[in-house]
Structures are given as C-alpha cells and as structure tokens.
Enzyme design. Sequence first.
Site, mmCIF file in Angstrom:
data_model
loop_
_atom_site.group_PDB
_atom_site.id
_atom_site.type_symbol
_atom_site.label_atom_id
_atom_site.label_comp_id
_atom_site.label_asym_id
_atom_site.label_seq_id
_atom_site.Cartn_x
_atom_site.Cartn_y
_atom_site.Cartn_z
ATOM 1 N N SER A 140 28.197 -27.845 -22.582
ATOM 2 C CA SER A 140 28.577 -29.077 -21.873
ATOM 3 C C SER A 140 27.501 -30.135 -22.071
ATOM 4 O O SER A 140 26.331 -29.885 -21.788
ATOM 5 C CB SER A 140 28.741 -28.807 -20.384
ATOM 6 N N GLU A 143 23.546 -33.052 -19.423
ATOM 7 C CA GLU A 143 23.253 -31.663 -19.036
ATOM 8 C C GLU A 143 22.378 -31.034 -20.129
ATOM 9 O O GLU A 143 21.491 -30.245 -19.867
ATOM 10 C CB GLU A 143 24.554 -30.861 -18.874
ATOM 11 N N ARG A 158 23.976 -26.689 -11.683
ATOM 12 C CA ARG A 158 23.245 -26.693 -12.962
ATOM 13 C C ARG A 158 21.779 -27.094 -12.807
ATOM 14 O O ARG A 158 21.212 -27.770 -13.669
ATOM 15 C CB ARG A 158 23.937 -27.616 -13.983
HETATM 16 C C1 LIG Z 1 29.497 -22.711 -26.699
HETATM 17 C C2 LIG Z 1 28.668 -22.894 -25.454
HETATM 18 C C3 LIG Z 1 29.224 -22.649 -24.207
HETATM 19 C C4 LIG Z 1 28.487 -22.823 -23.042
HETATM 20 N N1 LIG Z 1 29.075 -22.574 -21.833
HETATM 21 C C5 LIG Z 1 28.325 -22.670 -20.696
HETATM 22 C C6 LIG Z 1 28.893 -22.371 -19.410
HETATM 23 O O1 LIG Z 1 30.050 -22.029 -19.272
HETATM 24 N N2 LIG Z 1 28.099 -22.476 -18.323
HETATM 25 C C7 LIG Z 1 26.792 -22.850 -18.414
HETATM 26 O O2 LIG Z 1 26.105 -22.903 -17.393
HETATM 27 N N3 LIG Z 1 26.235 -23.166 -19.594
HETATM 28 C C8 LIG Z 1 26.972 -23.082 -20.734
HETATM 29 N N4 LIG Z 1 26.402 -23.389 -21.943
HETATM 30 C C9 LIG Z 1 25.034 -23.894 -21.987
HETATM 31 C C10 LIG Z 1 23.954 -22.844 -22.128
HETATM 32 O O3 LIG Z 1 24.420 -21.642 -22.676
HETATM 33 C C11 LIG Z 1 23.293 -22.575 -20.782
HETATM 34 O O4 LIG Z 1 22.756 -23.775 -20.275
HETATM 35 C C12 LIG Z 1 22.159 -21.560 -20.873
HETATM 36 O O5 LIG Z 1 21.726 -21.245 -19.571
HETATM 37 C C13 LIG Z 1 20.983 -22.060 -21.689
HETATM 38 O O6 LIG Z 1 20.154 -20.965 -21.959
HETATM 39 P P1 LIG Z 1 19.215 -20.981 -23.245
HETATM 40 O O7 LIG Z 1 18.436 -19.719 -23.262
HETATM 41 O O8 LIG Z 1 20.011 -21.285 -24.462
HETATM 42 O O9 LIG Z 1 18.275 -22.199 -22.876
HETATM 43 P P2 LIG Z 1 17.702 -23.335 -23.821
HETATM 44 O O10 LIG Z 1 18.786 -24.213 -24.317
HETATM 45 O O11 LIG Z 1 16.789 -22.765 -24.815
HETATM 46 O O12 LIG Z 1 16.865 -24.141 -22.729
HETATM 47 C C14 LIG Z 1 17.529 -24.813 -21.688
HETATM 48 C C15 LIG Z 1 16.529 -25.198 -20.622
HETATM 49 O O13 LIG Z 1 16.015 -24.035 -20.013
HETATM 50 C C16 LIG Z 1 14.602 -23.991 -20.144
HETATM 51 N N5 LIG Z 1 14.224 -22.593 -20.340
HETATM 52 C C17 LIG Z 1 14.740 -21.696 -21.223
HETATM 53 N N6 LIG Z 1 14.125 -20.515 -21.079
HETATM 54 C C18 LIG Z 1 13.199 -20.676 -20.108
HETATM 55 C C19 LIG Z 1 12.234 -19.817 -19.505
HETATM 56 N N7 LIG Z 1 12.072 -18.545 -19.883
HETATM 57 N N8 LIG Z 1 11.448 -20.331 -18.522
HETATM 58 C C20 LIG Z 1 11.573 -21.625 -18.129
HETATM 59 N N9 LIG Z 1 12.469 -22.474 -18.658
HETATM 60 C C21 LIG Z 1 13.265 -21.997 -19.631
HETATM 61 C C22 LIG Z 1 14.270 -24.859 -21.331
HETATM 62 O O14 LIG Z 1 12.955 -25.366 -21.240
HETATM 63 C C23 LIG Z 1 15.318 -25.955 -21.195
HETATM 64 O O15 LIG Z 1 14.916 -26.912 -20.255
HETATM 65 C C24 LIG Z 1 27.136 -23.239 -23.118
HETATM 66 C C25 LIG Z 1 26.562 -23.468 -24.382
HETATM 67 C C26 LIG Z 1 27.313 -23.302 -25.537
HETATM 68 C C27 LIG Z 1 26.656 -23.550 -26.851
#
Ligand SMILES: Cc1cc2nc3c(=O)[nH]c(=O)nc-3n(C[C@H](O)[C@H](O)[C@H](O)COP(=O)(O)OP(=O)(O)OC[C@H]3O[C@@H](n4cnc5c(N)ncnc54)[C@H](O)[C@@H]3O)c2cc1C
Length: 301
Positions: free
Chosen positions: A224, A294, A173
């Site tokens: 998570s 996380e 992660r």
């Molecule tokens: C129901 C549910 C289930 C989930 N299951 C999983 C799973 O199985 N596995 C898993 O790994 N995660 C899971 N997640 C967490 C999440 O989906 C992941 O962490 C995902 O990668 C976050 O992406 P996001 O675009 O929503 O990022 P955000 O939440 O918007 O941002 C997360 C981080 O990434 C950075 N970021 C986002 N976009 C960029 C960019 N373009 N450039 C630089 N930094 C950036 C942000 O600054 C922040 O630090 C889950 C979440 C939910 C709500």
Amino acid sequence: MSWRDTLPKVRGRLLADEPLAPFTWFRVGGPAELLFLPQDEDDLADFLRGLDPAVPVTVLGVGSNTLVRDGGVEGVVIRLAGRSFGKIEPRGDNRIYAGAAALDAMVAREAGKAGIAGLEFYRGVPGSIGGAAMMNAGCYGAETKDVLVEAYAVTRAGERKTFSNAEMGFSYRKSAKAAAGGLIFTGALFEGTPDDPAAVEARMAEITARRETTQPIREKTGGSTFKNPPGHSSWKLVDEAGWRGKPFGGAMFSPLHANFLINTGEATAADLEGLGEAVRADVKAKTGIELEWEIKRIGRP
Ligand SMILES: Cc1cc2nc3c(=O)[nH]c(=O)nc-3n(C[C@H](O)[C@H](O)[C@H](O)COP(=O)(O)OP(=O)(O)OC[C@H]3O[C@@H](n4cnc5c(N)ncnc54)[C@H](O)[C@@H]3O)c2cc1C
C-alpha cells in the site's frame, strides 16, 4: 579520517557502498554508505555501542514497504538476517517467539502447525517481524497489535529493551514507540488462541487465494502506497483521480490495485516517488484530501 576507518570489530559482515536495490521489492535505489549484517543480538549491540553516535543508522527489513532513493543512504544501514534473527519457536501456552528477520508468512505457518490461531493474517503480509512491529502490519481486520505480547529491541546506544504491547503505542500502521526512532527490533513474542492446525491452515489458504486475485503480489511493488485517510480508501482516491494504470517514467499505479505503486521494469526511485507526489498533489487539488505515504522513503534523492 572517516568514521568508516574506525569501526568497532564485528562477527557479522560490514559492506562498504553496498547496493540496496536487491534488498527491496521495488529493486531500485542507491547504495548504503555501509551495510551491516550482524551475526546475532550481541554483535548488533556491541557494534552500536562502539559506533560514533553521530553516524546515522537506518534499519531495513525485507524491503517490502521501503523505497530507497537513487542517491543511496548515508551512514549505516542495518539488515537483520540469518539463523539467529530468523528463529521461530513455539513457547507453550499458545505463545510463539519470532526473530525480527523471520518472515511474517513463516511465523503464521509455524503458529498454525503448533495449533495457535490468530496469526493467520501474517500469511498475507510479505514482510519481516521487525517491519511488522515497526508499523503494526495487518490485513483483513487483524493486525500485529492483536497478537503481540512484547517486542525486543536494541537502542541506537546498544542497550537492550523490552516493550509490552501497551508500550509499543500501536495505532493504524504505526507504533508510536518505533516512530520515535532509534530502535532496532530483534524479535517479538506473540500469543494466539488454541485451534486445530488443519483449521488454521485452511484459513491461511483462503488468505493466500484472496491475495493472488486482488493484489499485484508478483510485481516490483511496495504494498500500500498511501495510508487510508479516515473515512476513505486510498485506492479509490487514486483511481477516481485517473491514475490507475497510467505510466509515469517506469512507474505506475497497478491496474489490479490502484494503491499499489509498481516498477514496470526500468523505474528509478525518482520515477516512483515523483509519481506518488504527483498523485498526492492531484488528489489534494481535486478532493482536498491529503494522502499520507505508507511506504517509507529513505536516503538521498
Ligand atoms: C505485495 C505486498 C502486499 C502487502 N500487503 C500488506 C498488508 O496487507 N498489510 C500490511 O500491513 N502491509 C502490507 N505490505 C507492506 C509490508 O509487507 C509491511 O509493511 C511489512 O510490515 C514491512 O516489513 P519489511 O520487513 O519488508 O520492512 P521494510 O520495508 O524493510 O521496512 C519498513 C519499515 O520498518 C522498519 N524496520 C524494518 N525492520 C525493522 C527492525 N528490525 N527494527 C526496527 N525497524 C525496522 C524500517 O526501518 C522501515 O521504516 C505489503 C507489501 C507488498 C509488497
């Protein structure tokens, strides 16, 4: 005069004091001092080159792993969206390009249609490719590190960069390159292996079905909450400490999955973070184990 009075010209949108809650899964938190929605990579790079270097910049994907605090976020929040950043394009030789705003699940689907196997796990991650690159998103034994060839980014100074998989420094992660700060991912190239599209689709359907029954995917949640400490499961530690389903203001750890923090309706960011911190302290006192967030928490309390 404030830095907001001398902003570079852009083709995208600049929104002052824009509420961020609607851009996150938790649906809580205060406004961005300035929200920038760039039109494309040139617009993003030009803006960053012209922006006062002292102004803090924060990136938001689709907010599925982020808790915005109630006091909002200082400086510029950049959110990539739209056609340019959402592009998904098979590139031959089992490779597929995806813009940073493309949803992981859509990338999985398009890879499947193109007969590329290996990205099925993205069907279960509700984030964007930018977020996946940032934190090596993964599930069911597969992660971004296994399929990413290279990632494309713009630096805080507006310079374009390409990072190979090795340069991303992926671990559980985490991307060490991203964690060092100052990068905005604009897209990534992935490589899988050839397979029958129907077989890939069937594996994705299994992942979707498994998610429905094991995670509160229709709740206002952040996925998570804590990373799994080596040799332990966070959900088990939260559960054994007695926090599963216990209300705390408008916040609760989900009865369905004890590592999923949820907004039960009227939570503030302070409720959600306060509950997380209470659980960390309790688990530490009971087991000596330190839970690490996380979920990314951004902004002012
Ligand atoms: C129901 C549910 C289930 C989930 N299951 C999983 C799973 O199985 N596995 C898993 O790994 N995660 C899971 N997640 C967490 C999440 O989906 C992941 O962490 C995902 O990668 C976050 O992406 P996001 O675009 O929503 O990022 P955000 O939440 O918007 O941002 C997360 C981080 O990434 C950075 N970021 C986002 N976009 C960029 C960019 N373009 N450039 C630089 N930094 C950036 C942000 O600054 C922040 O630090 C889950 C979440 C939910 C709500």
